[in-house]
Design an enzyme around this catalytic site. Structure first.
Site, short mmCIF file in Angstrom:
data_model
loop_
_atom_site.label_atom_id
_atom_site.label_comp_id
_atom_site.label_asym_id
_atom_site.label_seq_id
_atom_site.Cartn_x
_atom_site.Cartn_y
_atom_site.Cartn_z
CG ASN A 211 -0.19 -0.08 2.51
OD1 ASN A 211 0.54 0.84 2.85
ND2 ASN A 211 -0.35 -1.18 3.24
CG ASP A 280 -7.21 -4.86 6.49
OD1 ASP A 280 -6.59 -4.82 7.58
OD2 ASP A 280 -7.88 -3.90 6.06
CE LYS A 290 7.91 -12.96 -13.88
NZ LYS A 290 8.60 -12.58 -15.10
N PRO A 307 -4.27 -11.44 10.42
CG PRO A 307 -2.41 -11.87 11.75
CD PRO A 307 -2.97 -12.10 10.38
CG ASP A 308 -7.23 -5.70 13.60
OD1 ASP A 308 -6.35 -5.09 14.25
OD2 ASP A 308 -8.20 -5.13 13.08
CE LYS A 340 -11.05 1.52 10.73
NZ LYS A 340 -10.37 2.11 9.60
CE LYS A 344 -8.73 -1.91 14.01
NZ LYS A 344 -7.84 -2.29 12.94
N1 CTP Z 1 -4.28 -2.38 11.90
C1 CTP Z 1 -3.71 -3.53 12.40
N2 CTP Z 1 -3.79 -4.71 11.76
C2 CTP Z 1 -4.46 -4.80 10.58
C3 CTP Z 1 -5.05 -3.64 10.05
C4 CTP Z 1 -4.94 -2.45 10.73
O1 CTP Z 1 -3.09 -3.44 13.44
N3 CTP Z 1 -4.53 -5.97 9.95
C5 CTP Z 1 -4.15 -1.14 12.67
C6 CTP Z 1 -3.42 -0.01 11.99
O2 CTP Z 1 -2.05 0.02 12.35
C7 CTP Z 1 -4.14 1.22 12.52
C8 CTP Z 1 -5.54 0.72 12.83
O3 CTP Z 1 -5.45 -0.70 12.95
O4 CTP Z 1 -3.58 1.70 13.72
C9 CTP Z 1 -6.57 1.07 11.81
O5 CTP Z 1 -6.15 0.60 10.54
P1 CTP Z 1 -7.21 0.53 9.34
O6 CTP Z 1 -6.61 -0.10 8.15
O7 CTP Z 1 -7.82 1.90 9.18
O8 CTP Z 1 -8.30 -0.43 10.02
P2 CTP Z 1 -9.01 -1.76 9.61
O9 CTP Z 1 -9.41 -2.43 10.88
O10 CTP Z 1 -8.18 -2.53 8.67
O11 CTP Z 1 -10.34 -1.24 8.98
P3 CTP Z 1 -10.79 -0.98 7.45
O12 CTP Z 1 -9.69 -1.51 6.57
O13 CTP Z 1 -12.06 -1.73 7.35
O14 CTP Z 1 -10.96 0.48 7.36
#
Ligand code: CTP
Length: 400
Positions: A211, A280, A290, A307-308, A340, A344
């Site tokens: 990204n 994500d 390849k 994982p989040d 969030k 979280k």
């Molecule tokens: N984050 C994380 N792990 C992931 C995705 C996000 O720890 N797999 C953390 C990021 O470092 C940030 C926060 O969560 O501090 C929000 O990230 P964001 O991408 O906006 O949140 P998502 O939960 O992925 O929500 P969405 O993509 O649905 O907006």
């Protein structure tokens, strides 16, 4: 920044790292400082006073009684002249003397007499550093407002390996200048972990999904936290930025690696700031070779959930810790951010609308709203360095 014209009294004590004080003196001079040196007798066994006299352009004060009579009052003059009193390297002995208020030579007498801010950069054998006597003396000094530039781990001159090595002189010089400039050392003694940058999820040995995160916001936070005296760990994805001085960097590539690095370190942190942009999703299968183009056919990629990281760490959080997350959004910014924050288990979320000019990816400015469980503060367009300081100040206030 404007050059500072200040006087630093540099105390040098008797450790092998004494030779590094010569370089430290030069670095301070390059920043416009006038440096006066005070040495202990033992320091003179490692480096001669002549070296420091030549480098500083001033006589070197060594002992209250052995030198000509003028030196007997010189310690008071030096103590008064100092804008900053910096002892580097500082042995266990000088720390013990300072903690007890002992004044039995030129250096200990002068540092006792000064009203200037005092900074020490200890260097010693690991056993001496770990000894409770040394640690208690340091705690006493810290409580009295002495700035401490902690030693780093490494191979020591005695052959041991561990904590006790004098911090890099460039880092010591920067701390000294920050104190002289009045940068608050309000994060001293705290551990701050910052995550920054993108992840890369491999598709095959030559391709990945990533990204647009540049890492600039996270690096600015790590830099600001170190300047304010924190012990900083920066978990960084692949970015084209230099690791700030005095910051320990740990590199990750994938979201899973970020989670592993963070999980093993999170319990010892006081503040965690998650500015990274972890993917994500990752490819359901990483091709071992390849992937070849199939002419005329669509390429369909199946991705599975990662994982989040923030949510996983949020479940590990204990009451004294402050966790901060980011929410880079393109629509319904505040509603998404608040969701969030709760999901979280964060104490604060830094929300920004990345569609706005001057906010978001790869620019040096940002426009953010700091959302806590109690309130939200919208900040105007600022540099990422300024935003970093505001985030840290707010995070610190949530600790108390
Ligand atoms: N984050 C994380 N792990 C992931 C995705 C996000 O720890 N797999 C953390 C990021 O470092 C940030 C926060 O969560 O501090 C929000 O990230 P964001 O991408 O906006 O949140 P998502 O939960 O992925 O929500 P969405 O993509 O649905 O907006």
């Amino acid at each position: 920044m404007n050059e500072l014209k200040k006087c630093v009294v540099l105390g040098v004590t008797g450790g092998i790292a004494a030779y590094k004080a010569c370089e430290l003196l030069r670095l301070l001079q390059k920043q416009g400082m006038d440096v006066y040196v005070v040495m202990t007798k033992n320091a003179c066994r490692f480096v001669t006073p002549l070296t420091f006299e030549t480098l500083s352009g001033h006589p070197v004060a060594v002992d209250t009684f052995e030198r000509p009579a003028t030196w007997e009052v010189e310690h008071i003059a030096l103590a008064k002249r100092a804008d900053l009193f910096l002892i580097a390297p500082a042995t266990a002995n000088i720390l013990a003397k300072m903690a007890c208020g002992i004044a039995d030579d030129m250096l200990s007498t002068t540092v006792l007499a000064t009203r200037a801010p005092v900074m020490v950069a200890p260097a010693m054998n690991t056993g001496m550093w770990d000894n409770p006597a040394t640690q208690e003396n340091l705690a006493t000094l810290k409580r009295r407002g002495v700035h401490i530039v902690a030693p780093v781990s490494g191979l020591l001159a005695c052959g041991d390996s561990g904590a006790g090595k004098l911090e890099d002189v460039a880092v010591i010089a920067r701390h000294a200048i920050d104190v002289l400039r009045g940068v608050p050392q309000d994060l001293a003694g705290l551990r701050v972990m910052v995550t920054a940058g993108p992840t890369r999820e491999a598709l095959d040995p030559v391709r990945y999904v990533s990204n647009r995160s540049s890492g600039k916001m996270g690096y600015a936070i790590a830099r600001a936290a170190a300047r304010r005296g924190a012990q900083v760990t920066l978990l960084t994805g692949p970015v084209a930025l230099d690791v700030p001085d005095g910051v320990e960097a740990v590199r990750f590539t994938t979201t899973q690696e970020l989670l592993d690095c963070a999980q093993s370190r999170v319990m010892e942190q006081d503040i965690l700031i998650q500015a990274a942009a972890p993917a994500d999703y990752r490819a359901a299968e990483v091709a071992p070779q390849k992937i070849k183009k199939q002419k005329g056919e669509d390429f369909v990629l199946r991705m599975i959930e990662n994982p989040d990281v923030a949510a996983t760490l949020g479940r590990m959080k204990h009451a004294e810790q402050v966790f901060v997350g980011f929410a880079a959004e393109t629509n319904d910014v505040l509603a998404h951010a608040q969701d969030k924050l709760l999901r979280k288990n964060l104490d604060m979320i830094v929300a920004n609308d990345v569609t706005k000019d001057g906010a978001g990816f790869d620019v040096d400015t940002n426009i953010v709203t700091l959302i806590t469980r109690e309130d939200s503060v919208s900040l105007p367009l600022m540099t990422k360095d300024e935003v970093a300081d505001r985030i840290l100040t707010q995070a610190l206030s949530l600790r108390s």
